[in-house]
Design a protein around this motif. Sequence first.
Motif, PDB file in Angstrom:
ATOM      1  N   SER A  56       1.171  19.201   7.848  1.00  0.00           N
ATOM      2  CA  SER A  56       1.063  17.992   8.663  1.00  0.00           C
ATOM      3  C   SER A  56      -0.270  17.930   9.386  1.00  0.00           C
ATOM      4  O   SER A  56      -0.513  18.691  10.328  1.00  0.00           O
ATOM      5  CB  SER A  56       2.204  17.938   9.686  1.00  0.00           C
ATOM      6  OG  SER A  56       2.020  16.874  10.593  1.00  0.00           O
ATOM      7  N   PHE A  89      -1.362  10.428  13.032  1.00  0.00           N
ATOM      8  CA  PHE A  89       0.071  10.210  13.248  1.00  0.00           C
ATOM      9  C   PHE A  89       0.470   8.808  12.783  1.00  0.00           C
ATOM     10  O   PHE A  89       1.493   8.630  12.113  1.00  0.00           O
ATOM     11  CB  PHE A  89       0.393  10.403  14.733  1.00  0.00           C
ATOM     12  CG  PHE A  89       1.869  10.467  15.042  1.00  0.00           C
ATOM     13  CD1 PHE A  89       2.759  11.062  14.154  1.00  0.00           C
ATOM     14  CD2 PHE A  89       2.363   9.950  16.228  1.00  0.00           C
ATOM     15  CE1 PHE A  89       4.114  11.141  14.438  1.00  0.00           C
ATOM     16  CE2 PHE A  89       3.716  10.014  16.518  1.00  0.00           C
ATOM     17  CZ  PHE A  89       4.584  10.613  15.628  1.00  0.00           C
ATOM     18  N   LEU A  93       3.136   8.110   9.770  1.00  0.00           N
ATOM     19  CA  LEU A  93       4.395   7.813  10.434  1.00  0.00           C
ATOM     20  C   LEU A  93       5.507   7.434   9.461  1.00  0.00           C
ATOM     21  O   LEU A  93       6.654   7.865   9.613  1.00  0.00           O
ATOM     22  CB  LEU A  93       4.187   6.684  11.449  1.00  0.00           C
ATOM     23  CG  LEU A  93       5.240   6.542  12.551  1.00  0.00           C
ATOM     24  CD1 LEU A  93       5.369   7.834  13.327  1.00  0.00           C
ATOM     25  CD2 LEU A  93       4.859   5.404  13.486  1.00  0.00           C
ATOM     26  N   ASP A  98      11.431  13.612  10.413  1.00  0.00           N
ATOM     27  CA  ASP A  98      11.755  13.371  11.823  1.00  0.00           C
ATOM     28  C   ASP A  98      11.353  14.549  12.710  1.00  0.00           C
ATOM     29  O   ASP A  98      10.884  14.356  13.840  1.00  0.00           O
ATOM     30  CB  ASP A  98      13.251  13.092  11.987  1.00  0.00           C
ATOM     31  CG  ASP A  98      13.629  11.680  11.585  1.00  0.00           C
ATOM     32  OD1 ASP A  98      12.718  10.830  11.489  1.00  0.00           O
ATOM     33  OD2 ASP A  98      14.820  11.419  11.368  1.00  0.00           O
ATOM     34  N   LYS A 101       7.716  14.350  13.394  1.00  0.00           N
ATOM     35  CA  LYS A 101       7.444  13.287  14.368  1.00  0.00           C
ATOM     36  C   LYS A 101       7.757  13.776  15.786  1.00  0.00           C
ATOM     37  O   LYS A 101       6.961  13.585  16.718  1.00  0.00           O
ATOM     38  CB  LYS A 101       8.281  12.055  14.052  1.00  0.00           C
ATOM     39  CG  LYS A 101       7.928  11.337  12.759  1.00  0.00           C
ATOM     40  CD  LYS A 101       8.886  10.172  12.537  1.00  0.00           C
ATOM     41  CE  LYS A 101       8.666   9.515  11.189  1.00  0.00           C
ATOM     42  NZ  LYS A 101       9.653   8.444  10.927  1.00  0.00           N
ATOM     43  N   ILE A 131      13.724   7.376  17.248  1.00  0.00           N
ATOM     44  CA  ILE A 131      14.060   8.329  16.194  1.00  0.00           C
ATOM     45  C   ILE A 131      15.525   8.728  16.289  1.00  0.00           C
ATOM     46  O   ILE A 131      16.246   8.802  15.291  1.00  0.00           O
ATOM     47  CB  ILE A 131      13.149   9.568  16.296  1.00  0.00           C
ATOM     48  CG1 ILE A 131      11.698   9.181  16.026  1.00  0.00           C
ATOM     49  CG2 ILE A 131      13.604  10.662  15.322  1.00  0.00           C
ATOM     50  CD1 ILE A 131      10.698  10.293  16.301  1.00  0.00           C
TER      51      ILE A 131
END
Length: 378
Positions: A56, A89, A93, A98, A101, A131
């Motif tokens: 990431s 980000f 997205l 999740d 995030k 979320i």
Amino acid sequence: MGTAVNSNSWVPSSGIELSEAGLSFQYYCDCLINLGGGENGLGRPLRQIRPLVSGSVPLQYAIMFLVAQHRQYPREKRLNFKGRALTAFRKDLSRADDVVKLGVILILLFAEAVDSGIGPWRIHLLAVRGIMEAQHSMKSLKKPWNSIEIDLYLQFYWWDTIGALLSMQKPVLPPKALEALLDQGKPKGSRYEDCQHEQLLPCSKAMFLRLVEVAHGDAPEIGKPPVTSKSNVIAHQRASFDSKVDSLWYHALATYGVTAYPPYRVGRATFDYHAGQVFDLARDLVDDPRLRHRIMFPLLVSGSCTDDPKRRDFFQWYCESSFEETRFGYFNLGLTIAKNVEQLRSDERSSRKNYAGAAYSCWRNLTATEDAEHAMLG
């Protein structure tokens, strides 16, 4: 994307220019864990995020931004890392997991607290709530979150609760989901106190739920001072660590009830009793690494309205020494709030407006403002 070279080391994608800082990415990861306080408290969810870093780019930049804040790099470099983290980000997205995030949001929120204690925490938590609600549209509250999600959500609930209490606003995150999280974190057939997730809270499950209730508007109980006796003193000295922690938060909530809710008619002796208990317990607990950075709120609400010079000195020592140890900006913020309240109370005395005996309204008048929604004392 990056490649995991072994079980304990991750390298970033080639797009990140670590040569700017002259440091290895391993250094950033290690700083991240140490900054969170190791296995207990924030350190554990940060450690759990670490294996996700190599896949990431937003997480990589967020970590670099957090460490740059804490290490007090030049402002231009910090803003550069932050801008890269937010840009990456936004690009990632739609396809990010999740947990990734939530990890990015937690690190960005934590970076705001490290910098100054001032940041858009409600905006961050609105994203977290989004979320959470999306997850619930696909599964019921009874279906389990994984361990990393529970750790991350508990950290968000902590910031949400303390921020709401400070700014006199309702919390962002739903209380029903918190109870589900706490229940899911308990191994079958065990007590909640034996659960590893309990270590992430600065008090017991029951006391934390009480903090959330007060944040949602349920006024705390304000007990009268008991008659002091030798047996009471001995019992206090022999109390267990856990009971002392819960007692500290109980008295902090009582002090909060005295200072935050009009018409401020509770006698000065009641305030002094509960504030005194907070400081006595804090002196016993402040050196414990599990709590040192999580008792700002009790000391702030109990110390802002005190006339006791020893308590004021202790609070100043707590803020200044904690800032020197951690470089967390919210310790400076707390000290600033307390000194501003002290000045407001002095002004009320000189104008003879403190007929209630404690000028309690000063604390609320200072913190329940538009700017207070950005104050974080987590």
